[in-house]
Design a protein around this motif. Structure first.
Motif, mmCIF file in Angstrom:
data_model
loop_
_atom_site.group_PDB
_atom_site.id
_atom_site.type_symbol
_atom_site.label_atom_id
_atom_site.label_comp_id
_atom_site.label_asym_id
_atom_site.label_seq_id
_atom_site.Cartn_x
_atom_site.Cartn_y
_atom_site.Cartn_z
ATOM 1 N N PHE A 359 -48.608 -70.781 49.216
ATOM 2 C CA PHE A 359 -47.471 -71.622 49.607
ATOM 3 C C PHE A 359 -47.093 -72.619 48.513
ATOM 4 O O PHE A 359 -45.910 -72.862 48.278
ATOM 5 C CB PHE A 359 -47.808 -72.386 50.897
ATOM 6 N N LEU A 360 -48.106 -73.229 47.861
ATOM 7 C CA LEU A 360 -47.811 -74.282 46.889
ATOM 8 C C LEU A 360 -47.438 -73.726 45.522
ATOM 9 O O LEU A 360 -46.609 -74.309 44.807
ATOM 10 C CB LEU A 360 -49.022 -75.206 46.748
ATOM 11 N N ARG A 361 -48.077 -72.623 45.143
ATOM 12 C CA ARG A 361 -47.834 -71.962 43.850
ATOM 13 C C ARG A 361 -48.022 -72.922 42.668
ATOM 14 O O ARG A 361 -47.335 -72.862 41.660
ATOM 15 C CB ARG A 361 -46.430 -71.344 43.808
ATOM 16 N N ARG A 362 -48.957 -73.847 42.823
ATOM 17 C CA ARG A 362 -49.337 -74.774 41.759
ATOM 18 C C ARG A 362 -50.866 -74.838 41.766
ATOM 19 O O ARG A 362 -51.455 -75.263 42.753
ATOM 20 C CB ARG A 362 -48.762 -76.172 41.986
ATOM 21 N N HIS A 507 -45.498 -69.438 34.778
ATOM 22 C CA HIS A 507 -46.409 -68.319 34.607
ATOM 23 C C HIS A 507 -45.940 -67.137 35.458
ATOM 24 O O HIS A 507 -45.478 -67.315 36.594
ATOM 25 C CB HIS A 507 -47.824 -68.745 35.028
ATOM 26 N N PRO A 508 -46.041 -65.910 34.929
ATOM 27 C CA PRO A 508 -45.568 -64.734 35.695
ATOM 28 C C PRO A 508 -46.221 -64.590 37.065
ATOM 29 O O PRO A 508 -45.581 -64.128 38.003
ATOM 30 C CB PRO A 508 -45.951 -63.559 34.782
ATOM 31 N N VAL A 509 -47.504 -64.969 37.189
ATOM 32 C CA VAL A 509 -48.180 -64.864 38.490
ATOM 33 C C VAL A 509 -47.473 -65.728 39.526
ATOM 34 O O VAL A 509 -47.248 -65.324 40.674
ATOM 35 C CB VAL A 509 -49.663 -65.271 38.370
ATOM 36 N N PHE A 510 -47.099 -66.942 39.083
ATOM 37 C CA PHE A 510 -46.428 -67.849 40.020
ATOM 38 C C PHE A 510 -45.026 -67.345 40.352
ATOM 39 O O PHE A 510 -44.540 -67.533 41.469
ATOM 40 C CB PHE A 510 -46.377 -69.259 39.431
ATOM 41 N N ARG A 515 -41.567 -64.899 44.472
ATOM 42 C CA ARG A 515 -40.763 -63.800 45.015
ATOM 43 C C ARG A 515 -41.377 -63.286 46.323
ATOM 44 O O ARG A 515 -40.660 -62.960 47.277
ATOM 45 C CB ARG A 515 -40.669 -62.660 43.994
ATOM 46 N N ALA A 516 -42.722 -63.205 46.356
ATOM 47 C CA ALA A 516 -43.390 -62.755 47.583
ATOM 48 C C ALA A 516 -43.153 -63.741 48.727
ATOM 49 O O ALA A 516 -42.914 -63.340 49.872
ATOM 50 C CB ALA A 516 -44.889 -62.588 47.339
ATOM 51 N N TYR A 517 -43.186 -65.020 48.384
ATOM 52 C CA TYR A 517 -42.940 -66.022 49.426
ATOM 53 C C TYR A 517 -41.503 -65.938 49.928
ATOM 54 O O TYR A 517 -41.246 -65.988 51.141
ATOM 55 C CB TYR A 517 -43.225 -67.425 48.882
ATOM 56 N N ASP A 518 -40.559 -65.850 49.000
ATOM 57 C CA ASP A 518 -39.150 -65.777 49.383
ATOM 58 C C ASP A 518 -38.873 -64.554 50.245
ATOM 59 O O ASP A 518 -38.033 -64.600 51.156
ATOM 60 C CB ASP A 518 -38.256 -65.744 48.140
ATOM 61 N N ALA A 519 -39.590 -63.448 49.970
ATOM 62 C CA ALA A 519 -39.350 -62.215 50.719
ATOM 63 C C ALA A 519 -40.028 -62.226 52.086
ATOM 64 O O ALA A 519 -39.739 -61.371 52.918
ATOM 65 C CB ALA A 519 -39.859 -61.013 49.912
#
Length: 1019
Positions: A359-362, A507-510, A515-519
């Motif tokens: 959720f945070l992606r940090r 970073h590409p992972v984030f 994108r996974a979160y948005d989807a």
């Protein structure tokens, strides 16, 4: 300065302090870590919390071979009379059966149980003065967690062993009793050899002697008595009168008349007493030893010491004739239970970390929020250690529950800070304002979880004990998380936030996670916002939809019951067997040996680790316990059914399972119980038998269930008063003659080789086994004469009760009826109507049946505590929102949560057990948190000038992510605990986990829709 500015400054005081005094905050953190490390490694480990003293107390009195009515009159009624004067009693029940009497006391809330115990002990000593002389022991038992045996040892002994008692005493009991921390070792099934004086009735009578007088004569023999002191040779010496026998031969040669010695009229032997029961374990004769610890001793340490001694016993050459089996090891159970909770907590922590990262992606922010969990738990452990708490299954469960809740405050504060920073606010201002403006809301949200424990002090029972023990770790951990959120989170975010930009990582992972979160959740968030906009315009549609959902769920609510424990989670099986009253011990032994063979043959198939058999001549038990961990999925019900199919058929034998026990029946929807109350047990029995036929004919009643043991065969010797008065016979002497002859009379103990040996005198078995022999017993009359017993008594057969129950000094008899599943409610109503119109004999009345209650007393008390908790939460929210009305919209989260609780149990096919009810109380405080934070944010947006609908939509959109994170981390922490099976002692957290998972799921999914819509109604 305006009031608003002053309030804002007060709320941001802690965040501002954390940024201005960074070294101080760091030192506070180091102090917490140091103290927490000491507490973590020093806190004692126990199975159950120490110090629990329930409000129940039992007084138990064994009286060998006495019929139930005699036990009632001579034991129970005197005890009732004395014990009823003990201060603080709220309920007094009693029970009498053949050879045993018991009085149960329940005390009022707040009673000092230590004082109550001393008062009860004093009353028992008074009542002992009027009890029969051959009542040897009275046991006073009170509820105390420290009184649970820490170790059970089973000894399966080779039948060829001659002196079992001394072997076990010298080689097993003494080594264990010497262990530091062991208070006592109780034995079950270990019989001590005794000196038995068996009189020949004909020789005794021919010698002009009588068993009554002979017993009195021998009772005054074989003693040592302090006799003061004397002076001799200038010294003052203590004087003792000694009249002890030097050996059995000296006892045999004892003169009982001028020319008759004891050996002339009696056989004196040293042997085991007649056993009227059999105990077997693992298909061998057995003895069970229960090891009790001292009150202040550490259970785990003492159990480990006992285990070490037991391992030595297994290699002892003198004990190779017996198998030493550990039946229960509290130390192993402690480690198993704590390991289960530790593992589940570790998995839950990993799940929480993954959820937060997604959720945070940090990375740094995820670590910051995740660190709030161990810091808060360390704070809780430190407080627990210094207030004297232990780490046990309840406190560890509380810490596990806290894992998901602890991130709530940190997530809300962190999210708010990042939002303000993204909107262009400086790092410092974003940290201070982001934490400050949400401070009051998270304080109130935290207090709503803590406040649910406050009403627990108003109730009594196990529910109070459970919740109070859960309250300390949870409350301290949540308060710790609150301080972490307002002090450490702002400082940590300030340090990690970049000076410019919004802090997002490239970073590409984030990018992939975004994108996974948005989807997934992004779409769900957008969908919720659109759906909320629709329902804000069509509010009545949502109301009707909720009404439909609750209407459909009503059927589910009826199928899910409240039970104390779910039978599916039992750690073993138990079958109770009754046999015909004329069954001999040898015939009963033959039947139970066959049953034992059935269990032994099925052990591998049914996953049994061990089995146990206990029986008397007319009843007994077959028990078996499962392997731990289980190796297959055979349920307890399937195992019972399989055993029953293979048990031998025998006339008069009835087999009952745990499902037929009275306690379970009272909570079963297909059982109805009617209680009769009166003073005369025989009259109650007669009335009950007549009513059973009447009630059995009611439509919807399948039949009458067995209420207790079959009435025993009992004979009374009715005294002829005129004859005994004419012959100057004491009626008590008649009773004593019969008692001495049949049961025997205990004499002073015989001392030999440093041991006290019991001594009993009675007639030989062949002189007392028939009514004809009994009639010829000689009874002392006036002037030294003797008359036969038959001349002053008349034998009569009596119809007596095998068990007599009394409630608050009134005898009761229950009629238990089994109802047709399809027409249970209708049959219940017809029975209640019929019972209300009965014309009962004088002295007999209808009492309140326990089956009329939906919940047990403990569950009712918990329901009351839950209701008061809701009221407290409402008052607290009224303080927060300065409104009587707005809190009502948030209270709606509680019924929304109940939907998930019932549906989760319904889908899993389970009832709600006692721990599930504890989870319900906790859920009340947890589910309102999201609603508080949501409505608080709506209120602040409206103060900033936003229109109501716009404020609701914006608040729902922005609070979606923190609400989902909190719910998923809490649910993730519960899943590992829920899917695990029951422990080796049958303790299961499945219902508890399902309660929290189901309740949080539905309340989370519906909060963002229902709370905003109902807010508009109450605004």
């Amino acid at each position: 300065m305006t009031g608003s500015d002053s309030s804002s400054k007060n709320e941001s005081g802690l965040p501002r302090f954390s940024l201005d005094r960074r070294i101080t905050v760091l030192m506070i953190l180091v102090t917490i870590v140091v103290l927490g490390s000491v507490a973590t490694f020093s806190i004692p480990l126990e199975l159950f919390p120490s110090g629990f003293q329930g409000l129940h107390m039992m007084v138990q009195v064994p009286w060998r071979d006495a019929p139930a009515q005699e036990v009632l009159e001579k034991i129970v009624l005197p005890l009732e009379e004395e014990l009823s004067t003990v201060p603080g009693i709220s309920k007094l029940n009693s029970y009498a059966r053949t050879g045993f009497g018991m009085v149960t006391l329940r005390f009022k809330q707040g009673t000092d149980m230590d004082v109550a115990y001393r008062e009860a002990r004093d009353r028992v000593e008074r009542s002992r003065l009027v009890m029969p002389d051959d009542v040897q022991q009275v046991f006073i038992v009170k509820e105390d967690a420290s009184g649970i045996p820490i170790y059970f040892i089973g000894l399966a002994i080779d039948p060829a062993v001659i002196d079992v008692y001394n072997l076990v005493q010298d080689e097993v009991i003494l080594p264990i009793s010497r262990i530091d921390g062991v208070a006592s070792v109780d034995t079950h099934g270990l019989e001590e050899k005794e000196i038995l004086i068996e009189l020949d009735r004909e020789r005794t009578a021919a010698s002009g002697l009588n068993i009554y007088e002979l017993a009195q004569l021998l009772s005054n023999d074989n003693f040592t008595l302090s006799s003061g002191n004397v002076r001799h040779g200038g010294k003052k010496l203590l004087l003792r009168s000694v009249a002890r026998y030097g050996g059995i031969e000296e006892l045999e040669n004892r003169l009982v008349s001028d020319t008759i010695r004891l050996r002339d009229i009696a056989r004196v032997s040293y042997d085991l007493p007649d056993k009227k029961y059999r105990v077997r374990a693992m298909s061998r004769p057995a003895v069970a030893l229960a090891v009790l610890k001292e009150g202040d001793a550490n259970a785990l340490e003492v159990a480990r010491r006992v285990d070490a001694v037991v391992e030595e016993l297994r290699v002892n050459p003198r004990l190779q004739v017996m198998e030493v089996a550990t039946l229960f090891d509290q130390g192993a159970v402690i480690m198993e239970s704590l390991s289960t909770l530790f593992n589940a907590g570790r998995i839950g922590g990993i799940v929480a970390l993954l959820v937060l990262f997604f959720f945070l992606r940090r990375f740094r922010m995820t670590l910051i929020v995740t660190l709030s969990i161990p810091i808060s738990i360390v704070v809780a452990l430190t407080v627990m250690y210094f207030v004297g708490e232990s780490l046990n299954i309840l406190t560890l469960l509380a810490l596990m529950i806290s894992v998901g809740l602890l991130v709530d405050n940190s997530v809300v504060v962190g999210e708010n800070i990042f939002r303000l920073h993204r909107e262009g606010m400086s790092r410092r201002d974003a940290c201070i304002k982001g934490a400050g403006e949400i401070a009051l809301a998270i304080v109130m949200a935290t207090l709503t979880t803590i406040i649910v424990f406050l009403p627990v002090s108003l109730v009594e029972g196990m529910g109070q004990f459970f919740l109070l023990r859960l309250s300390i770790p949870i409350s301290v951990a949540l308060l710790g998380s609150l301080l972490v959120a307002l002090i450490f989170i702002p400082l940590s975010v300030y340090v990690t936030l970049p000076r410019g930009g919004n802090g997002e990582s490239a970073h590409p992972v984030f990018d992939w996670l975004k994108r996974a979160y948005d989807a997934s959740f992004g779409l769900l968030n957008h969908g919720y916002t659109k759906l909320l906009a629709i329902f804000l315009r069509r509010r009545l549609d949502l109301v009707l939809a909720l009404v439909a959902v609750f209407a459909i769920s009503t059927a589910v609510f009826k199928t899910v019951e409240f039970v104390m424990a779910e039978e599916e989670e039992n750690a073993g099986v138990e079958l109770s067997v009754t046999l015909a009253q004329n069954t001999t011990l040898e015939e009963a032994e033959e039947y139970f040996l066959a049953g034992e063979k059935v269990i032994e043959d099925l052990a591998e198939e049914l996953d049994f680790e061990g089995w146990f058999v206990f029986h008397r001549s007319t009843y007994g038990e077959l028990q078996a316990w499962f392997n731990s961990p289980r190796t297959n999925k055979v349920s307890p019900q399937e195992a019972v059914k399989r055993i029953q199919e293979l048990l031998p058929d025998k006339a008069g034998v009835k087999v009952y399972t745990g499902e037929d026990s009275q306690a379970d029946e009272k909570q079963n929807q297909q059982i109805h119980t009617i209680r009769l109350e009166g003073e005369d047990s025989e009259m109650l029995e007669s009335v009950a038998e007549e009513l059973e036929e009447l009630f059995a004919s009611v439509p919807g009643v399948i039949g009458v269930k067995k209420a207790g043991d079959d009435s025993p065969s009992e004979m009374a010797l009715v005294l002829d008063r005129e004859r005994i008065q004419a012959q100057d016979i004491n009626p008590m002497v008649v009773s004593a003659v019969v008692g001495y002859a049949l049961r025997g009379q205990s004499l002073p103990r015989f001392r030999a080789a440093g041991k006290e040996i019991p001594v009993t005198v009675r007639f030989r078995e062949e002189d007392r086994d028939s009514l004809a022999e009994l009639s010829d017993f000689a009874v002392p009359a006036g002037e030294g004469a003797f008359v036969p017993l038959s001349s002053v008594t008349e034998p009569r057969y009596l119809a007596s009760s095998a068990r007599i129950f009394r409630n608050d000094k009134r005898t009761s008899r229950e009629i238990t009826l089994e109802l047709d599943k399809e027409d249970a409610e209708g049959a219940r109503k017809r029975l209640m109507t019929l019972a209300a119109g009965l014309d009962l004999p004088e002295g007999v009345s209808l009492g309140e049946s326990d089956s009329l209650r939906t919940l047990s007393e403990d569950l009712e008390a918990m329901a009351f505590a839950g209701t008061v908790s809701v009221i407290f939460i409402y008052l607290l929210m009224g303080f927060l929102f300065e409104s009587f009305i707005l809190p009502l919209s948030i209270i709606l989260t509680i019924p929304l949560a109940s939907l998930g609780v019932y549906w989760s149990h319904f889908v899993m096919g389970l009832n709600i057990d006692f721990l599930g009810v504890v989870g319900l109380i906790l859920l009340v405080g947890v589910v309102v948190n999201n609603g508080i934070v949501l409505i608080d944010y709506v209120t602040r947006l409206r103060k900033q000038g936003l229109e109501r609908s716009a404020a609701l939509l914006l608040a729902a959109e922005r609070r979606f992510r923190p609400i989902m994170m909190t719910a998923l981390t809490t649910i993730g922490g519960m899943v590992p605990l829920t899917i695990q099976g029951s422990s080796s002692i049958g303790l299961s957290y499945k219902s508890f986990g399902l309660t929290l998972i189901g309740g949080l799921t539905t309340s989370t999914l519906l909060t963002l829709l229902v709370i905003p819509v109902f807010y508009t109604f109450f605004d």
